[in-house]
Design a protein around this motif. Structure first.
Motif, PDB file in Angstrom:
ATOM      1  N   ILE A 237       0.835  -1.209   0.000  1.00  7.99           N
ATOM      2  CA  ILE A 237       0.000   0.000   0.000  1.00  7.99           C
ATOM      3  C   ILE A 237       0.861   1.247   0.000  1.00  7.99           C
ATOM      4  O   ILE A 237       0.633   2.186  -0.786  1.00  7.99           O
ATOM      5  N   ASP A 238       1.877   1.293   0.868  1.00  7.90           N
ATOM      6  CA  ASP A 238       2.753   2.465   0.915  1.00  7.90           C
ATOM      7  C   ASP A 238       3.489   2.657  -0.408  1.00  7.90           C
ATOM      8  O   ASP A 238       3.664   3.782  -0.882  1.00  7.90           O
ATOM      9  N   ALA A 239       3.922   1.550  -1.018  1.00 10.41           N
ATOM     10  CA  ALA A 239       4.599   1.651  -2.314  1.00 10.41           C
ATOM     11  C   ALA A 239       3.639   2.172  -3.374  1.00 10.41           C
ATOM     12  O   ALA A 239       4.005   3.010  -4.214  1.00 10.41           O
ATOM     13  N   GLY A 240       2.392   1.706  -3.335  1.00 14.84           N
ATOM     14  CA  GLY A 240       1.390   2.179  -4.287  1.00 14.84           C
ATOM     15  C   GLY A 240       1.057   3.644  -4.087  1.00 14.84           C
ATOM     16  O   GLY A 240       0.872   4.386  -5.055  1.00 14.84           O
TER      17      GLY A 240
ATOM     18  N   ARG B 280       5.139  -6.648  -4.982  1.00 18.37           N
ATOM     19  CA  ARG B 280       4.211  -5.655  -4.422  1.00 18.37           C
ATOM     20  C   ARG B 280       3.193  -5.213  -5.466  1.00 18.37           C
ATOM     21  O   ARG B 280       2.036  -4.927  -5.132  1.00 18.37           O
ATOM     22  N   SER B 281       3.593  -5.147  -6.711  1.00 19.60           N
ATOM     23  CA  SER B 281       2.634  -4.795  -7.760  1.00 19.60           C
ATOM     24  C   SER B 281       1.574  -5.887  -7.910  1.00 19.60           C
ATOM     25  O   SER B 281       0.392  -5.586  -8.131  1.00 19.60           O
ATOM     26  N   ILE B 282       1.997  -7.154  -7.778  1.00 22.64           N
ATOM     27  CA  ILE B 282       1.031  -8.259  -7.842  1.00 22.64           C
ATOM     28  C   ILE B 282       0.079  -8.190  -6.650  1.00 22.64           C
ATOM     29  O   ILE B 282      -1.141  -8.382  -6.794  1.00 22.64           O
ATOM     30  N   ILE B 283       0.625  -7.900  -5.465  1.00 22.98           N
ATOM     31  CA  ILE B 283      -0.214  -7.799  -4.261  1.00 22.98           C
ATOM     32  C   ILE B 283      -1.222  -6.663  -4.415  1.00 22.98           C
ATOM     33  O   ILE B 283      -2.407  -6.811  -4.072  1.00 22.98           O
ATOM     34  N   LEU B 284      -0.789  -5.530  -4.956  1.00 23.02           N
ATOM     35  CA  LEU B 284      -1.717  -4.409  -5.168  1.00 23.02           C
ATOM     36  C   LEU B 284      -2.792  -4.769  -6.189  1.00 23.02           C
ATOM     37  O   LEU B 284      -3.952  -4.361  -6.060  1.00 23.02           O
TER      38      LEU B 284
END
Length: 496
Positions: free
Chosen positions: A104-107, A262-266
């Motif tokens: 989330i923070d990365a997004g 992280r992109s996959i998780i988002l």
């Protein structure tokens, strides 16, 4: 009085429960006869059957039991509070699991970089999106999943938590106020009134667009003032506390890298909400199915996170993250039950129908414009007592809609007055769990929210009153078409 502090949401709701309990000793108890209504497919009040019943005053033990029973006592035509509370707790766990991966923070970092200098555009885009949910299916409890996502985004963009709360709560609420094809409000009310959902659609669209434009302008103006001068924030005294709470690592903390995992998780994160909306709109999902979805996706995201050392959690860390997230929203889950306690006391005291009957008497002998605006006011009062739009429609439309025939006003206009009043009240109604839950998540006190939203409420009420008056003038001296305004017969069913 300089040391006076406005009471918490819990205290306000307990006081309202006590006040309603006192009213059960004063207001005569009464009931309408209930009969199966074929148009609605359920029992509804039968016009002209109101009668007094034995008084059922509520005492102090009933007041203490009300918030507890509010959690588990079923309230007809709405989800049980325990279902909503469990939904909120599981959402908290789901969000914390995603947060611990840093996705989330990365997004957020990527979004703010893309919008650099244009962050204000998030407000009209998101308010329009939430309004679409409100106008089509009465999006309400589902919005509770979005607050903990949007608040950190708004704070990092230079705004505050009330900006995020207003974007979601007012967006979805204004959409519901201008419901077009909302099955939980307009469809039920139209059926009960003996009209169709297409009747009056144009005026409802006018209310939707005019009100949404006013709401977007209002929130954007507030957000711009806060960004230019943080002392203008509703929560100016708590900005640092809010940054520490919602941003965890602090406003200046370096955001994590936007990696492939992280992109996959988002993507899975966003897919979860799309599945939720698909299930609610097309598969008749409700709280149980939505709760199971968020629980299942928590496990999926935990499993995907194991493919990277930066996002991996062992089983104990996953369980701890889920419980910590649920703990963060425990106050929200509890306040939902307390808000329902008001309805429990009122129903047990058997004063709801008495209030409806007395308000019914106010509508006789009025001109078209006076009638429809008084109808709007009557439904405002009733919406405080019955915050559920579907529950209010079933309770009031069989009684109030036939009165429009005598006033020379089309019944679809009465439906519009009802839904506009219900949506308007639920932008600030303390008996509406979504309002109190949203404010609790955003750490915005109820008195501050009232001060913030009051000028907009006045503008929205004027918009509705003007549109209703124009609608009443357009049917002046023209009796409603029989096919669209078939009177409800003695059995409580429509004559069609």
């Amino acid at each position: 009085m300089s040391g006076f502090r406005f009471p918490s949401a819990f205290t306000i709701l307990f006081l309202l429960i006590a006040i309603v309990a006192v009213l059960t000793w004063i207001v005569p108890a009464g009931l309408y006869d209930m009969a199966f209504n074929e148009a609605l497919g359920r029992d509804a009040p039968v016009p002209g059957t109101f009668h007094a019943v034995e008084q059922s005053p509520q005492g102090w033990t009933d007041v203490l039991l009300a918030p507890i029973r509010g959690l588990y006592d079923p309230i007809e035509y709405t989800a049980n509070a325990i279902d909503i509370s469990l939904f909120v707790l599981v959402i908290g766990g789901f969000l914390m699991v995603v947060t611990r991966t840093g996705a989330i923070d990365a997004g957020i970092g990527g979004l703010l970089k893309a919008l650099q200098g244009r962050e204000i555009l998030m407000i009209p885009i998101l308010m329009t999106a939430f309004a679409l949910g409100g106008t089509t299916y009465g999006m309400a409890e589902e919005t509770l999943a979005f607050y903990t996502i949007l608040i950190p985004v708004m704070i990092r963009a230079g705004y505050d938590s009330p900006t995020a709360v207003a974007t979601i709560l007012l967006g979805a609420g204004i959409g519901t106020m201008g419901s077009t094809f909302n099955a939980f409000a307009t469809v039920i009310a139209s059926n009960a009134a003996g009209t169709t959902i297409q009747d009056g659609l144009f005026l409802r669209v006018v209310i939707l667009f005019a009100s949404l434009a006013a709401g977007i302008a209002y929130v954007m103006r507030y957000a711009s003032r806060v960004k230019a001068d943080p002392s203008k924030s509703l929560v100016a005294d708590n900005l640092e506390e809010h940054r520490a709470h919602f941003l965890k690592g602090g406003a200046d903390a370096e955001l994590p890298e936007f990696t492939r995992v992280r992109s996959i998780i988002l993507s899975l994160f966003g897919l979860t909400f799309l599945i939720m909306l698909w299930g609610v709109i097309w598969q008749d999902w409700w709280m149980g199915e939505m709760t199971a979805l968020f629980l299942g996706m928590s496990i999926v995201i935990w499993a995907v996170g194991k493919f990277s050392a930066e996002t991996a959690m062992n089983e104990q860390e996953f369980a701890d993250a889920f419980v910590d997230g649920a703990r963060d929203l425990l106050g929200v889950a509890l306040i939902i039950g307390v808000a329902r306690g008001i309805v429990v006391v009122m129903d047990d005291g058997q004063i709801t129908h008495t209030i409806l009957n007395s308000l019914e008497g106010m509508l006789g002998g009025l001109s078209e414009i006076s009638f429809i605006n008084t109808m709007f006011g009557v439904n405002i009062v009733l919406s405080f007592l019955v915050p559920s739009s579907s529950g209010l429609a079933v309770l009031t439309m069989p009684i109030l809609a036939p009165l429009s025939d005598f006033a020379g006003v089309s019944r679809d206009l009465t439906v519009t007055a009802y839904q506009s009043a219900s949506g308007w009240v639920n932008l600030f109604n303390p008996t509406f769990a979504v309002v109190m839950g949203a404010l609790a998540i955003g750490k915005v006190s109820y008195d501050k929210w009232l001060r913030f939203v009051f000028p907009l409420l006045v503008v929205l009420a004027i918009i509705v009153a003007v549109v209703l008056s124009i609608g009443a003038l357009s049917t002046d001296s023209a009796a409603p078409e029989p096919a669209k305004t078939t009177a409800i017969d003695e059995s409580g069913t429509s004559g069609n």
